[in-house]
Design an enzyme around this catalytic site. Structure first.
Site, short mmCIF file in Angstrom:
data_model
loop_
_atom_site.label_atom_id
_atom_site.label_comp_id
_atom_site.label_asym_id
_atom_site.label_seq_id
_atom_site.Cartn_x
_atom_site.Cartn_y
_atom_site.Cartn_z
CB CYS A 167 -0.78 0.00 0.83
SG CYS A 167 -2.23 -2.01 1.58
CG HIS A 307 -2.66 4.04 6.04
ND1 HIS A 307 -2.15 4.04 4.28
CD2 HIS A 307 -2.34 2.73 6.02
CE1 HIS A 307 -2.26 2.92 3.94
NE2 HIS A 307 -2.12 1.61 5.03
CD GLU A 318 -2.42 7.67 9.62
OE1 GLU A 318 -1.79 7.92 9.01
OE2 GLU A 318 -3.01 6.38 9.52
CE LYS A 339 -5.77 3.88 2.43
NZ LYS A 339 -4.91 5.00 2.64
CG HIS A 344 -6.45 0.47 1.32
ND1 HIS A 344 -5.85 1.39 1.18
CD2 HIS A 344 -5.46 -0.23 2.39
CE1 HIS A 344 -3.96 1.05 1.08
NE2 HIS A 344 -4.95 0.50 1.88
CG PHE A 405 0.01 -6.40 4.13
CD1 PHE A 405 -0.72 -5.63 5.52
CD2 PHE A 405 -1.05 -6.90 3.25
CE1 PHE A 405 -1.97 -5.95 5.69
CE2 PHE A 405 -2.41 -7.34 3.95
CZ PHE A 405 -3.28 -6.75 4.95
#
Length: 418
Positions: A167, A307, A318, A339, A344, A405
């Site tokens: 991502c 994010h 975060e 998002k 996403h 990831f």
């Protein structure tokens, strides 16, 4: 060596909330959700039956259909958004304002030609075992083919490659493009990202990870970052193209300048293959690195596009990182997760969210985090998450975070051009 200044001169977008920049941005500011029941396949037997799909995209309006058949959907999104951005910037080799040897393409995608791979695998395993693969299988599937097509179609002969970091892919692409220009290796770089992972494998695979929301009865409200009832992210698709350009090159041709890109940071969590560090150490360090690279202090930032995927662990980690980096200045920030509207976009998320930061600076408005109904007791209520409604405010500089990831973290910083 004196580093060159880098500005943004063109934008292009195909998103779940619009098939161009203006429509996408208007809907983001107005809090419009792009989520709905999946149309690309029958999702009846899947735990998650909805996604944020691009709607009404007719590839023949942009690319000759014969050529398009040799491209996976993620490449089609890449080609279209890149060429939208070039047109917006008023740049082309044919018009004589772009040296092909000084113009490159650096593009991000986390998965690449997922549908192509699935189609070829299905054809093989449901056949008689004879290997009847398409001659276009490999060149349609590989992630680096997207910047390849963009360069071929537009005669761009400078640096050309793909970045793959889940991502964080297109944020890494932006950082590489930024550094390529400021080090004098190119005058213009077409950058951004695209993804087309709304497939049986995409939904099924993320369901197996327990990463996706399963709020099938109310898809438009499923992506709910920072809400206490969040239960996972909503898969999105699309692309965003951004033209980064050397400032002097842009000034010499009288270009429209959206804003300036001033910094980027890259770190790793070194913690877990899918989960963020619970204390947000990697996220903290990447924001600090980006600010240091930009020569800015926390007090200089007005907006952070987080994010913010709407996962139970990720949102908290975060926010902890933001508070560690910004201290008391965190309470003066606007924080939001777009998002909540787009879902996403995986490897394309960074480019789209960088675009949101760019336009927030241009229009002096922060898009909201929609679908917030229940306060999370683990999040500081004094922080401004721009809940449910956009806010007009001075945005001198904005920071965008993306985390992938594998523990990949990337942040970019933009500021008003002056």
């Amino acid at each position: 060596m004196e580093l060159r200044r880098v500005v943004v001169t063109g934008l292009g977008a195909l998103t779940p909330v619009g098939n161009d920049v203006t429509t996408s941005w208007t809907n983001l500011v107005n809090g419009v959700s792009g989520a709905g029941r999946i149309t690309k396949f029958d999702p009846e037997h899947f735990k998650t039956q909805f996604a944020c799909e691009v709607k009404g995209f007719e590839v023949g309006e942009f690319i000759d259909r014969k050529d398009a058949r040799k491209m996976d959907l993620f490449t089609q999104y890449a080609v279209v958004t890149a060429e939208m951005a070039l047109k917006d910037a008023g740049l082309s080799v044919e018009e004589g304002n772009l040296d092909p040897d000084r113009a490159g393409v650096i593009w991000g995608s986390g998965i690449g030609g997922f549908q192509t791979f699935m189609n070829e695998a299905k054809n093989f395993y449901t056949g008689d075992g004879t290997p009847r693969f398409s001659p276009f299988f490999i060149p349609m599937m590989i992630t680096d083919i997207a910047p390849g097509h963009i360069s071929i179609r537009n005669n761009l002969r400078g640096p050309n490659y793909a970045t793959v970091s889940a991502c964080a892919s297109s944020t890494h692409a932006l950082i590489d493009a930024f550094n390529t220009i400021r080090l004098g290796k190119a005058d213009v770089v077409v950058t951004g990202g695209s993804e087309a992972a709304v497939t049986e494998g995409g939904i099924g695979g993320f369901n197996a990870l327990k990463a996706l929301s399963t709020r099938n009865e109310d898809a438009t409200k499923a992506s709910r970052p920072f809400d206490a009832t969040r239960d996972g992210f909503v898969l999105g698709e699309g692309g965003a193209g951004i033209i980064l350009e050397d400032l002097e090159h842009a000034k010499a041709r009288g270009a429209k300048i959206y804003c300036e890109m001033v910094g980027g940071g890259m770190t790793a969590d070194a913690h877990h293959i899918t989960a963020p560090h619970p204390e947000g150490f990697g996220a903290r360090n990447v924001m600090k690195n980006a600010l240091d690279d930009a020569g800015l202090s926390p007090e200089d930032i007005d907006y952070v596009n987080v994010h913010g995927t709407s996962t139970p662990l990720g949102d908290i980690a975060e926010v902890k990182a933001i508070q560690q980096v910004f201290g008391e200045s965190a309470y003066k920030l606007n924080i939001s997760s777009t998002k909540s509207m787009t879902g996403h976009l995986l490897g394309a998320a960074g480019a789209l969210e960088a675009m949101a930061c760019i336009l927030a600076i241009v229009d002096q408005v922060v898009p909201p985090t929609i679908n917030h109904e229940h306060a999370d007791p683990e999040l500081d209520p004094k922080l401004n998450f721009t809940l449910n409604k956009a806010e007009k405010r001075e945005v001198r500089a904005a920071l965008s975070n993306t985390f992938g990831f594998g523990g990949h973290n990337a942040s970019v910083v933009f500021k008003a051009y002056s």
